[in-house]
Design a protein around this motif. Structure first.
Motif, PDB file in Angstrom:
ATOM      1  N   ALA A 132     -36.344  16.372  -3.013  1.00 21.93           N
ATOM      2  CA  ALA A 132     -37.476  15.447  -3.035  1.00 21.93           C
ATOM      3  C   ALA A 132     -37.074  14.193  -3.804  1.00 21.93           C
ATOM      4  N   THR A 133     -37.439  13.039  -3.272  1.00 16.12           N
ATOM      5  CA  THR A 133     -37.181  11.789  -3.976  1.00 16.12           C
ATOM      6  C   THR A 133     -38.506  11.117  -4.272  1.00 16.12           C
ATOM      7  N   VAL A 134     -38.500  10.319  -5.288  1.00 11.80           N
ATOM      8  CA  VAL A 134     -39.705   9.619  -5.708  1.00 11.80           C
ATOM      9  C   VAL A 134     -39.610   8.180  -5.223  1.00 11.80           C
ATOM     10  N   ALA A 135     -40.654   7.695  -4.590  1.00 10.53           N
ATOM     11  CA  ALA A 135     -40.678   6.323  -4.089  1.00 10.53           C
ATOM     12  C   ALA A 135     -41.206   5.386  -5.174  1.00 10.53           C
ATOM     13  N   PHE A 136     -40.776   4.131  -5.111  1.00  7.68           N
ATOM     14  CA  PHE A 136     -41.272   3.120  -6.047  1.00  7.68           C
ATOM     15  C   PHE A 136     -42.708   2.754  -5.679  1.00  7.68           C
ATOM     16  N   HIS A 137     -43.559   2.656  -6.696  1.00  6.44           N
ATOM     17  CA  HIS A 137     -44.945   2.221  -6.517  1.00  6.44           C
ATOM     18  C   HIS A 137     -45.230   1.126  -7.534  1.00  6.44           C
ATOM     19  N   TRP A 138     -46.012   0.153  -7.123  1.00  8.95           N
ATOM     20  CA  TRP A 138     -46.353  -0.944  -8.025  1.00  8.95           C
ATOM     21  C   TRP A 138     -47.161  -0.454  -9.215  1.00  8.95           C
ATOM     22  N   SER A 139     -47.798   0.684  -9.098  1.00 11.94           N
ATOM     23  CA  SER A 139     -48.567   1.214 -10.226  1.00 11.94           C
ATOM     24  C   SER A 139     -47.662   1.577 -11.403  1.00 11.94           C
ATOM     25  N   TYR A 140     -46.365   1.738 -11.154  1.00 11.68           N
ATOM     26  CA  TYR A 140     -45.432   2.031 -12.243  1.00 11.68           C
ATOM     27  C   TYR A 140     -45.300   0.847 -13.197  1.00 11.68           C
ATOM     28  N   ILE A 141     -45.599  -0.352 -12.716  1.00 14.11           N
ATOM     29  CA  ILE A 141     -45.449  -1.545 -13.562  1.00 14.11           C
ATOM     30  C   ILE A 141     -46.722  -2.401 -13.550  1.00 14.11           C
ATOM     31  N   ILE A 142     -47.866  -1.776 -13.364  1.00 12.39           N
ATOM     32  CA  ILE A 142     -49.112  -2.543 -13.255  1.00 12.39           C
ATOM     33  C   ILE A 142     -49.443  -3.281 -14.554  1.00 12.39           C
ATOM     34  N   LEU A 143     -49.254  -2.656 -15.691  1.00 13.74           N
ATOM     35  CA  LEU A 143     -49.585  -3.330 -16.950  1.00 13.74           C
ATOM     36  C   LEU A 143     -48.686  -4.531 -17.233  1.00 13.74           C
ATOM     37  N   PRO A 144     -47.359  -4.426 -17.064  1.00 12.96           N
ATOM     38  CA  PRO A 144     -46.553  -5.639 -17.243  1.00 12.96           C
ATOM     39  C   PRO A 144     -46.951  -6.770 -16.295  1.00 12.96           C
TER      40      PRO A 144
ATOM     41  N   LEU B 112     -39.417  -9.221 -19.248  1.00 11.06           N
ATOM     42  CA  LEU B 112     -39.867  -7.848 -19.492  1.00 11.06           C
ATOM     43  C   LEU B 112     -40.499  -7.234 -18.240  1.00 11.06           C
ATOM     44  N   THR B 113     -41.221  -8.041 -17.471  1.00 12.65           N
ATOM     45  CA  THR B 113     -41.798  -7.537 -16.223  1.00 12.65           C
ATOM     46  C   THR B 113     -40.697  -7.171 -15.235  1.00 12.65           C
ATOM     47  N   LEU B 114     -39.706  -8.048 -15.103  1.00 13.56           N
ATOM     48  CA  LEU B 114     -38.585  -7.752 -14.207  1.00 13.56           C
ATOM     49  C   LEU B 114     -37.780  -6.549 -14.697  1.00 13.56           C
ATOM     50  N   LEU B 115     -37.653  -6.415 -16.002  1.00 13.72           N
ATOM     51  CA  LEU B 115     -36.950  -5.263 -16.567  1.00 13.72           C
ATOM     52  C   LEU B 115     -37.672  -3.961 -16.234  1.00 13.72           C
ATOM     53  N   ALA B 116     -38.989  -3.955 -16.386  1.00 11.24           N
ATOM     54  CA  ALA B 116     -39.766  -2.759 -16.043  1.00 11.24           C
ATOM     55  C   ALA B 116     -39.614  -2.421 -14.567  1.00 11.24           C
ATOM     56  N   ALA B 117     -39.668  -3.449 -13.718  1.00  6.38           N
ATOM     57  CA  ALA B 117     -39.516  -3.221 -12.281  1.00  6.38           C
ATOM     58  C   ALA B 117     -38.114  -2.713 -11.957  1.00  6.38           C
ATOM     59  N   ALA B 118     -37.105  -3.303 -12.573  1.00  8.74           N
ATOM     60  CA  ALA B 118     -35.724  -2.895 -12.295  1.00  8.74           C
ATOM     61  C   ALA B 118     -35.469  -1.460 -12.747  1.00  8.74           C
ATOM     62  N   ILE B 119     -35.978  -1.099 -13.902  1.00 20.44           N
ATOM     63  CA  ILE B 119     -35.761   0.260 -14.405  1.00 20.44           C
ATOM     64  C   ILE B 119     -36.431   1.281 -13.497  1.00 20.44           C
ATOM     65  N   THR B 120     -37.698   1.066 -13.196  1.00 24.56           N
ATOM     66  CA  THR B 120     -38.403   2.053 -12.376  1.00 24.56           C
ATOM     67  C   THR B 120     -37.871   2.078 -10.945  1.00 24.56           C
ATOM     68  N   TRP B 121     -37.573   0.912 -10.392  1.00 19.73           N
ATOM     69  CA  TRP B 121     -37.027   0.872  -9.033  1.00 19.73           C
ATOM     70  C   TRP B 121     -35.651   1.526  -8.996  1.00 19.73           C
ATOM     71  N   GLY B 122     -34.821   1.225  -9.993  1.00 19.64           N
ATOM     72  CA  GLY B 122     -33.486   1.815 -10.037  1.00 19.64           C
ATOM     73  C   GLY B 122     -33.522   3.325 -10.157  1.00 19.64           C
ATOM     74  N   ILE B 123     -34.407   3.827 -10.975  1.00 17.90           N
ATOM     75  CA  ILE B 123     -34.502   5.280 -11.145  1.00 17.90           C
ATOM     76  C   ILE B 123     -35.002   5.939  -9.867  1.00 17.90           C
ATOM     77  N   THR B 124     -35.939   5.290  -9.177  1.00 13.64           N
ATOM     78  CA  THR B 124     -36.406   5.875  -7.917  1.00 13.64           C
ATOM     79  C   THR B 124     -35.307   5.854  -6.863  1.00 13.64           C
ATOM     80  N   LYS B 125     -34.520   4.790  -6.826  1.00 14.91           N
ATOM     81  CA  LYS B 125     -33.442   4.708  -5.832  1.00 14.91           C
ATOM     82  C   LYS B 125     -32.301   5.670  -6.142  1.00 14.91           C
ATOM     83  N   LEU B 126     -32.013   5.855  -7.411  1.00 14.64           N
ATOM     84  CA  LEU B 126     -30.937   6.775  -7.778  1.00 14.64           C
ATOM     85  C   LEU B 126     -31.369   8.234  -7.671  1.00 14.64           C
ATOM     86  N   GLY B 127     -32.660   8.475  -7.719  1.00 15.36           N
ATOM     87  CA  GLY B 127     -33.156   9.839  -7.618  1.00 15.36           C
ATOM     88  C   GLY B 127     -32.868  10.680  -8.845  1.00 15.36           C
ATOM     89  N   ILE B 128     -32.712  10.041  -9.990  1.00 15.95           N
ATOM     90  CA  ILE B 128     -32.364  10.764 -11.216  1.00 15.95           C
ATOM     91  C   ILE B 128     -33.452  11.762 -11.591  1.00 15.95           C
TER      92      ILE B 128
END
Length: 200
Positions: free
Chosen positions: A39-51, A103-119
């Protein structure tokens, strides 16, 4: 006198809205994509809604106050609240908005990267905490320093436009750091309870 009160109300509403958004994000279950192997997790904008919300609020505050600011803006203050450091209007706005964007781009990059890597998909199973909640926490915790920067922006704008401070920045920063510690503690306790329950 009414403007600082309005700004304080906006900051409080932002805090309540942010708390509501956190509650909504953590209570909502995110869909999980299934592949043949795992199972992989998809990126959702809710992961970075506060930033994103804090960045948008900072831009709105900047647009509102830009023409009310003098050419030279006080940004550093002594302990008694009197200014001792000055910068041009454009420079101070850049110094306050660029970290917000970063900081907003950092939050997006971290969450997007983790979803793409499937860690997280490989690290968790169905008995443990959901990867979506970890991603939401990781992405939205970046908003804590953003909230402090947004408050600093509002305080600088308030002082330079109306010669009043909202509250000392260090007090506000301590409050936000305390809230961050509480959020992390609650999350950690929940993870430990779930892990302990899974081993029984």
């Amino acid at each position: 006198m009414i403007i600082p009160i309005l700004i304080l109300i906006i900051v409080l509403l932002l805090g309540l809205g942010g708390g509501g958004a956190l509650w909504f994000v953590f209570r909502r279950r995110q869909p999980v994509k299934q592949t043949a192997t795992e199972a992989t997790v998809a990126f959702h904008w809710s992961y970075i809604i506060l930033p994103l919300v804090i960045l948008f609020l900072s831009i709105v505050l900047t647009a509102y106050f830009y023409h009310r600011l003098p050419a030279e803006v006080a940004y550093g203050f002594k302990f008694d609240g009197s200014p001792d450091k000055w910068l041009s209007r454009g420079t101070i706005i850049l110094w306050l908005l660029i970290p917000q964007l970063f900081l907003t781009l950092l939050a997006a990059a971290i969450t997007w990267g983790i979803t793409k890597l499937g860690i997280l998909s490989r690290q968790t199973d169905s008995n443990q905490i959901k990867p979506e909640r970890i991603l939401s926490l990781m992405g939205n915790l970046v908003a804590l320093p953003q909230i402090i920067l947004c408050f600093a922006l509002a305080d600088i704008f308030s002082y330079n436009s109306y010669q009043t401070h909202i509250m000392p920045l260090w007090v506000f920063a301590l409050i936000i750091m305390g809230l961050g510690a509480i959020i992390l503690s609650v999350f950690f306790i929940r993870v430990m309870r779930q892990a302990w329950g899974a081993t029984r």
